[in-house]
Design a protein around this motif. Structure first.
Motif, short mmCIF file in Angstrom:
data_model
loop_
_atom_site.label_atom_id
_atom_site.label_comp_id
_atom_site.label_asym_id
_atom_site.label_seq_id
_atom_site.Cartn_x
_atom_site.Cartn_y
_atom_site.Cartn_z
N LEU A 70 0.83 -1.21 0.00
CA LEU A 70 0.00 0.00 0.00
C LEU A 70 0.87 1.26 0.00
O LEU A 70 0.61 2.21 -0.75
N GLN A 71 1.91 1.26 0.81
CA GLN A 71 2.79 2.43 0.87
C GLN A 71 3.51 2.66 -0.46
O GLN A 71 3.70 3.80 -0.87
N ASN A 72 3.89 1.56 -1.13
CA ASN A 72 4.50 1.69 -2.46
C ASN A 72 3.58 2.45 -3.40
O ASN A 72 4.02 3.32 -4.15
N ILE A 73 2.30 2.11 -3.35
CA ILE A 73 1.35 2.73 -4.26
C ILE A 73 1.08 4.17 -3.87
O ILE A 73 0.92 5.05 -4.71
N MET A 74 1.07 4.44 -2.55
CA MET A 74 0.69 5.78 -2.08
C MET A 74 1.83 6.79 -2.19
O MET A 74 1.59 8.00 -2.18
N GLU A 75 3.06 6.32 -2.27
CA GLU A 75 4.21 7.20 -2.16
C GLU A 75 4.19 8.39 -3.15
O GLU A 75 4.22 9.54 -2.75
N ALA A 76 4.10 8.06 -4.45
CA ALA A 76 4.20 9.14 -5.44
C ALA A 76 2.99 10.09 -5.41
O ALA A 76 3.18 11.31 -5.43
N PRO A 77 1.75 9.58 -5.35
CA PRO A 77 0.63 10.53 -5.30
C PRO A 77 0.71 11.49 -4.10
O PRO A 77 0.42 12.67 -4.24
N ASP A 130 -5.85 10.61 2.80
CA ASP A 130 -6.99 9.69 2.88
C ASP A 130 -7.55 9.41 1.48
O ASP A 130 -7.97 8.31 1.17
N GLU A 131 -7.49 10.43 0.62
CA GLU A 131 -7.92 10.22 -0.77
C GLU A 131 -7.01 9.21 -1.45
O GLU A 131 -7.47 8.29 -2.13
N VAL A 132 -5.69 9.41 -1.26
CA VAL A 132 -4.71 8.52 -1.89
C VAL A 132 -4.90 7.10 -1.39
O VAL A 132 -4.86 6.14 -2.16
N ARG A 133 -5.14 6.97 -0.07
CA ARG A 133 -5.29 5.64 0.49
C ARG A 133 -6.49 4.93 -0.14
O ARG A 133 -6.40 3.76 -0.54
N ALA A 134 -7.59 5.64 -0.27
CA ALA A 134 -8.78 5.03 -0.86
C ALA A 134 -8.50 4.60 -2.30
O ALA A 134 -8.85 3.49 -2.72
N ALA A 135 -7.83 5.49 -3.05
CA ALA A 135 -7.51 5.16 -4.44
C ALA A 135 -6.57 3.96 -4.51
O ALA A 135 -6.73 3.07 -5.35
N ALA A 136 -5.59 3.92 -3.60
CA ALA A 136 -4.62 2.83 -3.60
C ALA A 136 -5.32 1.50 -3.31
O ALA A 136 -5.01 0.47 -3.91
N GLN A 137 -6.27 1.55 -2.37
CA GLN A 137 -6.99 0.32 -2.04
C GLN A 137 -7.83 -0.15 -3.23
O GLN A 137 -7.91 -1.34 -3.51
N ARG A 138 -8.39 0.82 -3.96
CA ARG A 138 -9.16 0.45 -5.16
C ARG A 138 -8.24 -0.21 -6.19
O ARG A 138 -8.58 -1.22 -6.80
N LEU A 139 -7.04 0.38 -6.35
CA LEU A 139 -6.09 -0.20 -7.32
C LEU A 139 -5.64 -1.59 -6.91
O LEU A 139 -5.52 -2.48 -7.75
N ALA A 174 -7.37 -3.69 -5.28
CA ALA A 174 -8.49 -4.58 -5.58
C ALA A 174 -8.50 -4.88 -7.08
O ALA A 174 -8.73 -6.01 -7.50
N GLN A 175 -8.21 -3.85 -7.87
CA GLN A 175 -8.22 -4.02 -9.33
C GLN A 175 -7.20 -5.06 -9.77
O GLN A 175 -7.45 -5.82 -10.71
N VAL A 176 -6.05 -5.12 -9.10
CA VAL A 176 -5.04 -6.12 -9.47
C VAL A 176 -5.17 -7.38 -8.62
O VAL A 176 -4.29 -8.24 -8.64
N GLY A 177 -6.25 -7.47 -7.84
CA GLY A 177 -6.55 -8.69 -7.10
C GLY A 177 -5.68 -8.93 -5.88
O GLY A 177 -5.40 -10.07 -5.52
N LEU A 178 -5.26 -7.84 -5.22
CA LEU A 178 -4.34 -8.02 -4.09
C LEU A 178 -4.79 -7.27 -2.83
O LEU A 178 -3.97 -6.86 -2.03
N SER A 179 -6.11 -7.14 -2.68
CA SER A 179 -6.61 -6.39 -1.51
C SER A 179 -6.06 -6.95 -0.20
O SER A 179 -5.77 -6.21 0.73
#
Ligand code: ATP
Ligand code: MG
Lengths: 255, 342
Positions: A110-117, A126-135, A137-142
């Motif tokens: 999750l931190q990897n995904i959130m770092e750049a945004p 909190d926006e970034v975290r929500a988006a990261a969680q959606r992503l 889920a999209q790649v099947g790794l929630s």
């Protein structure tokens, strides 16, 4: 045909010292298109992707992404080198996925995904975290959000890497042999994510030896050799009925 | 019969355990005997032996005097100053070291050249000489320090003797010297980080400073921390050289008492006990910090000594969950590569 191409390469040349790696590449990628780059080792595929993403400077020719020159700014008929801050801003608009994932090992998925945004775009956490969680889920790794890269399989790492690139909302995604470092049984899960991305309309330039992928989602396949485009066209035609001898020789080895 | 055998439905008869005569090691017993005699002699001379000094009978090492002065006010003051010097010296050293390392790796030849010359000078001269230089050299060379436009009119000036007071000279001397060594450690750490990390960060639009701070340095820490722990311990011991700058740290404090009372050996023992106590605490701290920075690089943290001890008492190894709880619960447990994805 009249719209702005996402990538337009005109007679691109690139040398490393005396080594002339790209010797006049002409390419055009339309928005929403998936272009598959194939070619033997050392033909300059990685170098070309790195040029598109401002990681290398071209020596001659014109390269533009979404209508804007890469690495230079045209003012008064002259080219000016871009400043570092401008280059960073351009890179942020292009996602890149590497053969060896290059996840940040000291951060969780999750931190990897959130770092750049959070750090580059300075979006609220909190926006970034929500988006990261959606992503995720999209790649099947929630369920892997809090895992460190060392705790993920190769296929899972690469899917996190794709999610990380997508988190910046890129208009173009570059993939450099995304499945070459994976065990055969893990290749499918990564290709599935990429296929879905292609169907969702992402513009993609993909270097791969997965001809099944090229045939299924590729709009165009480009065969490179010796720093030149040897042959290009519809994947079904080029892959089943190559015109050029070198293409035939290469395909007979990878198919 | 093991569970696997049962599962496989086979029956394997297990042969009886081997009972063999173990190899004898007579040499070990001889060594133990010799060492026991030597230790006994040392304990005797160090603890029990008495000698006549003046008109009193004392232990040979003067433990009574050691006890009298171990917690004396000037000694405690010296311990505090030693810790201060260590902390400030290391702080200057680490910040300077990072700066010098980044400069050294810069594409700008001027910056990397400056860094090289700095390292050449500070690693090529003894620390004692550098400290003496900061203490007395500066006020000799520039008795009047002035603030103003370079080569232009002076705005203000003051005496260097007031500025370079002993403590400042010692901090600068220790810190600047340390920066040269830290630079090499930090540089090795930065170079140990894979090139792909830099590329990944760049491709996400992160600039050089952000990449350094968020991606490269945290990973370099794993390589930087262990030698830095050693540097802190060396620094703590090197503060004793600050006596040359007339700083009242531990060594200087005990020296003054020793010179007054002629109790030279007991006072040196006082200093040794304090140095050992401080370095021991630092070594324990280093262990836990190293463990913290191994996060993400190893799948399962090794147990801490405390966890090992508890495991011993429980007669079973701690479970991963217990380890995670003890380590602050921020560590996910390793479940192995899950099936189902394939
Ligand atoms: N930074 C560099 N400095 C010098 N030479 C380089 C550099 N990067 C690439 N090259 C050279 O350029 C040539 C093309 O390399 P490139 O990585 O683009 O090939 P590729 O088509 O991606 O090959 P592969 O399939 O093996 O990845 C190679 O001969 C390589 O050695
Ligand atoms: Mg390549």
């Amino acid at each position: 045909m009249t719209g702005t191409p996402m990538v337009l390469a005109e007679n691109i040349h690139k040398s490393f010292g005396a080594l002339h790696v790209l010797r006049g590449i002409d390419l055009r990628v339309e928005p929403g298109q998936v272009m598959v780059l194939v070619g033997p080792s050392g033909s300059g595929k990685t170098t070309f992707l790195r040029c598109i993403n401002h990681l290398e400077k071209i020596n001659a020719g014109r390269l533009s992404v979404d209508g804007e020159l890469v690495g230079y700014r045209e003012r008064g008929g002259r080219l000016h080198e871009m400043r570092d801050s401008e280059v960073c801003r351009k890179r942020a608009e292009i996602g890149m996925v590497f053969q060896h994932f290059n996840l940040f090992p000291h951060m969780t998925a999750l931190q990897n995904i959130m770092e750049a945004p959070t750090r580059v775009k300075k979006v609220r956490k909190d926006e970034v975290r929500a988006a990261a969680q959606r992503l995720l889920a999209q790649v099947g790794l929630s369920d892997r959000a809090d895992h460190y890269p060392s705790q993920l399989s190769g296929g899972q790492k690469q899917r996190v890497a794709i999610a990380r690139a997508l988190a910046m909302n890129p208009k173009l995604m570059l993939f450099d042999e995304p499945t070459s470092a994976l065990d055969p049984e893990l290749v499918g899960e990564v290709l599935d994510v990429m296929k879905q991305l292609a169907r969702d309309g992402m513009t993609m330039v993909v270097v791969t030896h997965e001809m099944g992928f090229a045939r299924e989602v590729g709009d165009e396949v480009v065969f490179m050799d010796g720093g030149l485009v040897v042959e290009s066209g519809n994947p079904r035609e080029v892959l089943t009925n190559p015109q050029h001898e070198r293409t035939k020789a290469f395909l007979s080895k990878v198919l | 019969m093991t569970a696997q055998d049962e599962a496989a439905g086979t029956t394997v008869s297990r042969p009886p355990d081997i009972k063999a005569v173990p190899v004898r090691h007579p040499g070990r017993w001889v060594a133990v005997a010799i060492i026991a005699v030597i230790v006994a002699m040392m304990v005797h001379t160090a603890v029990f032996a008495r000698v006549k000094r003046g008109n009193s009978l004392q232990t040979r090492f003067g433990w009574g005097v050691v006890g009298d002065y171990l917690f004396a006010r000037p000694i405690l003051q010296g311990v505090l100053t030693t810790l201060e010097l260590t902390a400030i010296g290391m702080a200057i050293g680490i910040v300077g070291g990072i700066l010098l390392a980044v400069m050294r790796l810069s594409v700008n030849p001027v910056l990397s050249g400056v860094s090289w010359v700095y390292l050449w000078f500070f690693r090529g001269t003894p620390l004692l000489v550098q400290l003496a230089f900061w203490y007395s050299g500066i006020s000799y060379l520039y008795p009047q320090l002035s603030l103003g436009v370079p080569f232009g009119p002076e705005v203000t000036h003051f005496s260097a003797n007031n500025l370079i007071v002993p403590m400042v000279a010692a901090c600068i001397g220790l810190g600047f010297n340390e920066a040269a060594y830290m630079a090499e450690i930090v540089r090795a750490g930065i170079l140990s980080v894979e090139e792909g990390q830099m590329e990944a960060a760049s491709s996400l639009g992160m600039n050089r400073a952000l990449t350094m701070r968020r991606v490269i340095l945290p990973q370099a820490m794993r390589v930087i921390i262990p030698p830095t722990g050693n540097e802190v311990i060396s620094m703590l011991k090197n503060t004793s050289l600050a006596y040359i700058a007339a700083v009242g740290e531990l060594y200087f404090a005990q020296y003054i008492i020793a010179a007054r009372t002629y109790q030279i050996v007991p006072m040196l023992l006082v200093a040794c006990i304090w140095y050992l106590a401080m370095t021991s605490v630092l070594m324990v701290g280093q262990y836990y910090i190293e463990r913290h920075y191994a996060r993400g690089a190893v799948r399962q943290m090794p147990p801490t000594p405390w966890q090992k001890f508890r495991g011993l008492v429980r007669r079973r190894p701690p479970t991963p969950a217990e380890i995670a709880v003890d380590a602050g619960a921020d560590l996910p447990t390793w479940h192995g590569v899950q099936g189902g994805q394939h």
